[in-house]
Design an enzyme around this catalytic site. Structure first.
Site, short mmCIF file in Angstrom:
data_model
loop_
_atom_site.label_atom_id
_atom_site.label_comp_id
_atom_site.label_asym_id
_atom_site.label_seq_id
_atom_site.Cartn_x
_atom_site.Cartn_y
_atom_site.Cartn_z
CG ASP A 149 17.03 49.18 24.62
OD1 ASP A 149 16.42 48.10 24.44
OD2 ASP A 149 16.59 50.09 25.35
NE ARG A 164 19.48 51.88 26.97
CZ ARG A 164 19.08 51.11 27.97
NH1 ARG A 164 19.77 51.09 29.08
NH2 ARG A 164 18.00 50.37 27.88
CD GLU A 166 19.06 43.08 35.73
OE1 GLU A 166 19.76 43.12 34.70
OE2 GLU A 166 19.54 43.04 36.88
NE ARG A 187 13.59 41.81 27.53
CZ ARG A 187 13.89 42.60 26.53
NH1 ARG A 187 13.69 42.21 25.29
NH2 ARG A 187 14.42 43.79 26.74
CD1 TRP A 203 19.05 35.52 33.28
CD2 TRP A 203 18.18 34.06 31.84
NE1 TRP A 203 20.09 34.81 32.72
CE2 TRP A 203 19.59 33.90 31.83
CE3 TRP A 203 17.43 33.24 30.99
CZ2 TRP A 203 20.24 32.97 31.03
CZ3 TRP A 203 18.08 32.31 30.19
CH2 TRP A 203 19.47 32.19 30.22
N GLY A 219 12.64 45.62 19.81
CA GLY A 219 11.19 45.40 19.90
C GLY A 219 10.41 46.57 19.34
NE ARG A 220 11.93 50.74 22.71
CZ ARG A 220 12.95 51.42 23.20
NH1 ARG A 220 12.92 52.73 23.23
NH2 ARG A 220 14.02 50.78 23.66
CD1 TRP A 221 14.10 49.63 13.45
CD2 TRP A 221 13.52 47.47 13.14
NE1 TRP A 221 14.37 49.31 12.14
CE2 TRP A 221 14.01 47.99 11.92
CE3 TRP A 221 13.10 46.15 13.18
CZ2 TRP A 221 14.10 47.23 10.76
CZ3 TRP A 221 13.18 45.39 12.03
CH2 TRP A 221 13.67 45.93 10.83
CG LEU A 256 36.93 43.93 17.25
CD1 LEU A 256 37.13 45.37 17.70
CD2 LEU A 256 35.58 43.79 16.54
CG HIS A 286 14.95 40.08 19.46
ND1 HIS A 286 15.46 41.16 20.16
CD2 HIS A 286 13.85 39.68 20.17
CE1 HIS A 286 14.73 41.38 21.24
NE2 HIS A 286 13.74 40.50 21.27
CD GLU A 317 33.95 61.56 27.58
OE1 GLU A 317 32.89 62.22 27.57
OE2 GLU A 317 34.91 61.84 28.33
#
Ligand code: IPE
Ligand code: IPE
Ligand code: MG
Length: 237
Positions: free
Chosen positions: A13, A181, A60, A64, A62, A16-18, A124, A30, A200
């Site tokens: 997350d 997060r 959620e 935007r 979707w 956008g703020r970045w 991986l 993005h 954790e």
């Protein structure tokens, strides 16, 4: 040696703020977020993490503005086209989890193709949560269990936590040991509700495009410092 998580899940997350902090478009945020994801996949792979689950787009999301949804879908398609060969060379097995019903055919074809090309890789195990919501995941599991009950392939007595978890999207993976997060919010936003029962939780303010090797290392240090009890006390009375 420090204890390493076998399965890491990340809510990526803050794109956008970045971008806003730099006076740039959300598109740019993005794009840089995708680049950050690429670096973390490489890093996780090189230190021997077995499972990595990345939250790329929620149910959620979707909701935007359609322009942003479109640009994200295009970015997923382009990133997959661009990165699939290198992922395959690096022995990564990629799978997508989520509800594909609203995805464009072109993207679904690319997803199926990527999953099929990498299916025998034993490095991986990368899961990309795209159009994913944990509530959908649970309801989807219930629906599929119901079908099997109707067909007589399951009986009521078969249903326990283990059987139920075999109907969830991450049925082939152990539960995440560590959930990260970025972006400063301390919430789950409908990610993996069932599977993170004993994970954790690591929340950091760093915005996703800035999440680099050092930030990742910090999250791993945090994990190594935790005492996991799983509800079982180790001390005698
Ligand atoms: C995460 O970044 C990417 C997606 C949810 C698709 P955001 O787009 O949520 O960025 P912020 O939270 O607005 O900064
Ligand atoms: C969570 O981020 C979803 C993804 C990272 C894909 P959001 O930006 O959508 O979450 P909220 O709206 O802050 O809860
Ligand atoms: Mg956000």
């Amino acid at each position: 040696m420090k204890i390493k998580p076998e399965h890491i899940a990340i809510i990526m997350d803050g794109n956008g703020r970045w971008a806003k902090n730099l006076n740039k478009s959300r598109r740019y945020g993005h794009q840089q977020g995708a680049s950050s994801a690429k670096n973390i996949v490489k890093e996780a792979s090189s230190i021997g993490v077995k499972y990595l689950t990345l939250y790329a787009f929620s149910t959620e999301n979707w909701g935007r503005p359609s322009k942003e949804v479109e640009l994200l879908m295009r970015l997923f398609l382009e990133t997959l086209e661009k990165e699939i060969d290198e992922l395959n060379e690096n022995n990564v097995r990629i799978r997508f989890i989520g509800d594909r019903k609203n995805l464009k055919d072109k993207l679904i074809t690319k997803i199926n193709n990527a999953e099929s090309i990498t299916k025998n890789n034993n490095g991986l195990k990368l899961y990309v949560a795209l159009a994913y919501g944990a509530k959908w995941d649970i309801v989807n599991a219930v629906t599929n269990i119901f079908h099997e009950l109707e067909k007589g392939m399951l009986t009521k007595e078969d249903i326990d936590e283990i059987t139920f978890s075999k109907f969830l999207q991450l049925k082939d993976a152990p539960d995440p040991d560590l959930l990260i997060r970025t972006g400063g919010e301390k919430r789950i936003s409908n990610f993996l509700l069932w599977n993170i029962a004993y994970s954790e939780l690591y929340f950091c303010d760093c915005l996703w495009p800035d999440f680099d090797k050092n930030e990742f290392e910090r999250a791993l240090e945090f994990f190594a410092s935790r005492k996991r009890r799983f509800g079982v006390s180790t001390k005698s009375c």
